[in-house]
Enzyme design. Sequence first.
Site, mmCIF file in Angstrom:
data_model
loop_
_atom_site.group_PDB
_atom_site.id
_atom_site.type_symbol
_atom_site.label_atom_id
_atom_site.label_comp_id
_atom_site.label_asym_id
_atom_site.label_seq_id
_atom_site.Cartn_x
_atom_site.Cartn_y
_atom_site.Cartn_z
ATOM 1 N N GLN A 43 50.098 2.470 87.022
ATOM 2 C CA GLN A 43 51.068 3.409 87.609
ATOM 3 C C GLN A 43 51.323 3.261 89.108
ATOM 4 O O GLN A 43 52.475 3.329 89.549
ATOM 5 C CB GLN A 43 50.598 4.856 87.338
ATOM 6 C CG GLN A 43 51.613 5.890 87.793
ATOM 7 C CD GLN A 43 51.179 7.330 87.640
ATOM 8 O OE1 GLN A 43 51.746 8.210 88.262
ATOM 9 N NE2 GLN A 43 50.182 7.604 86.822
ATOM 10 N N GLU B 298 43.743 7.490 88.890
ATOM 11 C CA GLU B 298 44.340 8.702 89.471
ATOM 12 C C GLU B 298 43.335 9.803 89.829
ATOM 13 O O GLU B 298 43.228 10.226 90.974
ATOM 14 C CB GLU B 298 45.380 9.250 88.475
ATOM 15 C CG GLU B 298 45.939 10.608 88.794
ATOM 16 C CD GLU B 298 46.821 10.624 90.042
ATOM 17 O OE1 GLU B 298 47.644 9.723 90.182
ATOM 18 O OE2 GLU B 298 46.678 11.552 90.865
ATOM 19 N N ASP C 97 48.207 8.031 92.199
ATOM 20 C CA ASP C 97 48.933 6.840 91.756
ATOM 21 C C ASP C 97 50.343 6.786 92.341
ATOM 22 O O ASP C 97 50.663 5.938 93.163
ATOM 23 C CB ASP C 97 49.036 6.824 90.228
ATOM 24 C CG ASP C 97 47.770 6.289 89.585
ATOM 25 O OD1 ASP C 97 46.986 5.638 90.276
ATOM 26 O OD2 ASP C 97 47.577 6.521 88.383
ATOM 27 N N GLY D 223 49.141 28.639 104.212
ATOM 28 C CA GLY D 223 49.880 28.398 105.444
ATOM 29 C C GLY D 223 50.260 29.712 106.104
ATOM 30 O O GLY D 223 49.691 30.768 105.799
ATOM 31 N N GLY D 224 51.236 29.647 106.971
ATOM 32 C CA GLY D 224 51.612 30.821 107.742
ATOM 33 C C GLY D 224 52.376 31.871 106.942
ATOM 34 O O GLY D 224 52.537 33.002 107.397
HETATM 35 N N1 CAO Z 1 47.241 -14.056 84.148
HETATM 36 C C1 CAO Z 1 45.916 -14.197 84.119
HETATM 37 N N2 CAO Z 1 45.061 -13.207 84.460
HETATM 38 C C2 CAO Z 1 45.613 -12.042 84.833
HETATM 39 C C3 CAO Z 1 47.000 -11.830 84.889
HETATM 40 C C4 CAO Z 1 47.839 -12.920 84.529
HETATM 41 N N3 CAO Z 1 49.164 -12.829 84.551
HETATM 42 N N4 CAO Z 1 47.213 -10.569 85.296
HETATM 43 C C5 CAO Z 1 46.014 -10.002 85.481
HETATM 44 N N5 CAO Z 1 45.041 -10.885 85.206
HETATM 45 C C6 CAO Z 1 43.592 -10.691 85.300
HETATM 46 C C7 CAO Z 1 43.126 -10.469 86.704
HETATM 47 O O1 CAO Z 1 43.087 -11.678 87.404
HETATM 48 C C8 CAO Z 1 41.745 -9.878 86.462
HETATM 49 O O2 CAO Z 1 40.837 -10.919 86.190
HETATM 50 P P1 CAO Z 1 39.377 -11.057 86.889
HETATM 51 O O3 CAO Z 1 38.716 -9.725 86.776
HETATM 52 O O4 CAO Z 1 38.741 -12.104 86.074
HETATM 53 O O5 CAO Z 1 39.581 -11.436 88.299
HETATM 54 C C9 CAO Z 1 41.938 -9.117 85.151
HETATM 55 O O6 CAO Z 1 43.215 -9.490 84.666
HETATM 56 C C10 CAO Z 1 41.868 -7.615 85.200
HETATM 57 O O7 CAO Z 1 42.452 -7.081 86.346
HETATM 58 P P2 CAO Z 1 41.941 -5.670 86.852
HETATM 59 O O8 CAO Z 1 40.472 -5.719 87.117
HETATM 60 O O9 CAO Z 1 42.799 -5.264 87.997
HETATM 61 O O10 CAO Z 1 42.267 -4.726 85.619
HETATM 62 P P3 CAO Z 1 41.383 -3.566 84.943
HETATM 63 O O11 CAO Z 1 42.186 -3.120 83.782
HETATM 64 O O12 CAO Z 1 39.989 -3.977 84.650
HETATM 65 O O13 CAO Z 1 41.338 -2.419 86.052
HETATM 66 C C11 CAO Z 1 42.313 -0.823 87.562
HETATM 67 C C12 CAO Z 1 42.422 -1.566 86.240
HETATM 68 C C13 CAO Z 1 43.568 -0.016 87.748
HETATM 69 C C14 CAO Z 1 41.097 0.135 87.512
HETATM 70 C C15 CAO Z 1 42.133 -1.829 88.713
HETATM 71 O O14 CAO Z 1 43.166 -2.765 88.654
HETATM 72 C C16 CAO Z 1 42.111 -1.167 90.084
HETATM 73 O O15 CAO Z 1 41.142 -0.547 90.507
HETATM 74 N N6 CAO Z 1 43.205 -1.353 90.828
HETATM 75 C C17 CAO Z 1 43.329 -0.868 92.215
HETATM 76 C C18 CAO Z 1 43.496 0.620 92.268
HETATM 77 C C19 CAO Z 1 44.688 1.081 91.480
HETATM 78 O O16 CAO Z 1 45.793 0.647 91.624
HETATM 79 N N7 CAO Z 1 44.437 2.095 90.654
HETATM 80 C C20 CAO Z 1 45.524 2.779 90.011
HETATM 81 C C21 CAO Z 1 45.505 2.539 88.591
HETATM 82 S S1 CAO Z 1 46.690 3.522 87.828
HETATM 83 O O17 CAO Z 1 47.986 3.207 88.646
#
Ligand code: CAO
Length: 415
Positions: free
Chosen positions: A17, A139, A168, A247-248
């Site tokens: 998101q 979030e 988010d 607030g005020g």
């Molecule tokens: N081709 C190959 N690999 C891909 C890819 C693609 N096109 N797109 C994504 N990937 C891989 C990434 O490289 C990553 O691999 P590694 O862990 O091996 O480096 C893997 O997919 C997973 O990515 P991720 O760790 O970001 O995803 P997750 O689902 O485990 O975590 C989230 C999700 C949201 C918790 C994490 O991305 C995060 O903390 N993001 C930053 C904060 C954020 O934006 N939070 C809001 C989430 S809701 O809007």
Amino acid sequence: MGKALDGVRILDFTHVQSGPTCTQLLAWFGADVIKVERAGEGDITRGQLRDIPDVDSLYFTMLNHNKRSITVDAKNPKGKQVLEALVKQCDVLVENFAPGALDRMGFTWERIQQLNPRMIVASVKGFGPGPYEDCKVYENVAQCAGGAASTTGFDDGPPLVTGAQIGDSGTGLHLALGIVAALYQRNTTGRGQRVLAAMQDGVLNLCRVKLRDQQRLARTGVMEEYPQYPNGTFGDAVPRAGNASGGGQPGWILKCKGWETDPNAYIYFITQAPVWKDICKVIGREEWLTDPRYATPKGRLPHLMEIFGEIEQWTMTKTKFEAMDLLNAYDIPCGPILSMKELAEEPSLRKTGTVVEVDHPKRGKYLTVGNPIKLSDSPTEVLRSPLLGEHTDEVLKELGYSSEAIEALRAERVI
Ligand code: CAO
């Protein structure tokens, strides 16, 4: 008519998101947003909270309008070549992967600068540099870690998260502003830069008034606008303020006609000082005007709950819309508690494009929230979200790949 961000190309590595909120806004302002997804699965939200089997969820469609979707395996060397070509051609790379994931893909800041020194790299992370910088964040974690939850809810209950996605979508908005500022600065420096919006920082920014109150509390030990005054107690941290504005201008949520059966038959009522005379008149308590306990804002503070109780006796005789009309005739600030159903059906929001009906080839018609920011010379047309990989061939051809080369990449599962 042209768009504000015409000519800006965004390499969109966002998912879920926060990041998609940002790139959707940029797309609405006219940027060409190329969303990179993994073949076969794509953004995880395509398949989450589905209301129709095998059709992109509303979660996905409502956050990815006006974008193009390409599927590329970023960990495959040939996929990397495709992405490197895009880095060279785009202005901004936006990502909200877990910390370190972009580096692990091989797209370090140094490498990106080698490929394109004008590239702006914009990231959402859960936390900025510090003890939690490596944490994954969603979030509600951000709402808790950014101060919102400790200040939301009632004094006698636990911390509460809010339905507004301030962690988010709020951080996505912050990031979009950072990107536009960096694009503007690039006009003079000729260089890209990194833009970071941490969710904790974004939530804290939106809770700015609570840090204000923390310092007031530390100095005086009491906050007269809070419901804890005068009968409750204050600790050493800003307490939950229920529905007080804090607030005020004191305010509270009051029952309206029908509250017994309708969970949203309520109105937010603000006892704004300049219209106090009118409030007393409308609710039939003109004797308050000369009573020293009610006549001045300061005098009213210890009696606020009692005052709101009295006003509620009046609001309970009106529907929230009747009360709204009667109060607005005197410029008394108030707001009905509107349900999502009421908002979805509100004609004026349809008219302004804030609520939009969109047609999708697989799901049919659905409602979405359009661009909440209106530019008079850059109108927003909300276009449906792309199907997974819908634009892969188109974008690769723009990069100079032949049909044969594209088929070869597909056969090797690179795209
Ligand atoms: N081709 C190959 N690999 C891909 C890819 C693609 N096109 N797109 C994504 N990937 C891989 C990434 O490289 C990553 O691999 P590694 O862990 O091996 O480096 C893997 O997919 C997973 O990515 P991720 O760790 O970001 O995803 P997750 O689902 O485990 O975590 C989230 C999700 C949201 C918790 C994490 O991305 C995060 O903390 N993001 C930053 C904060 C954020 O934006 N939070 C809001 C989430 S809701 O809007």
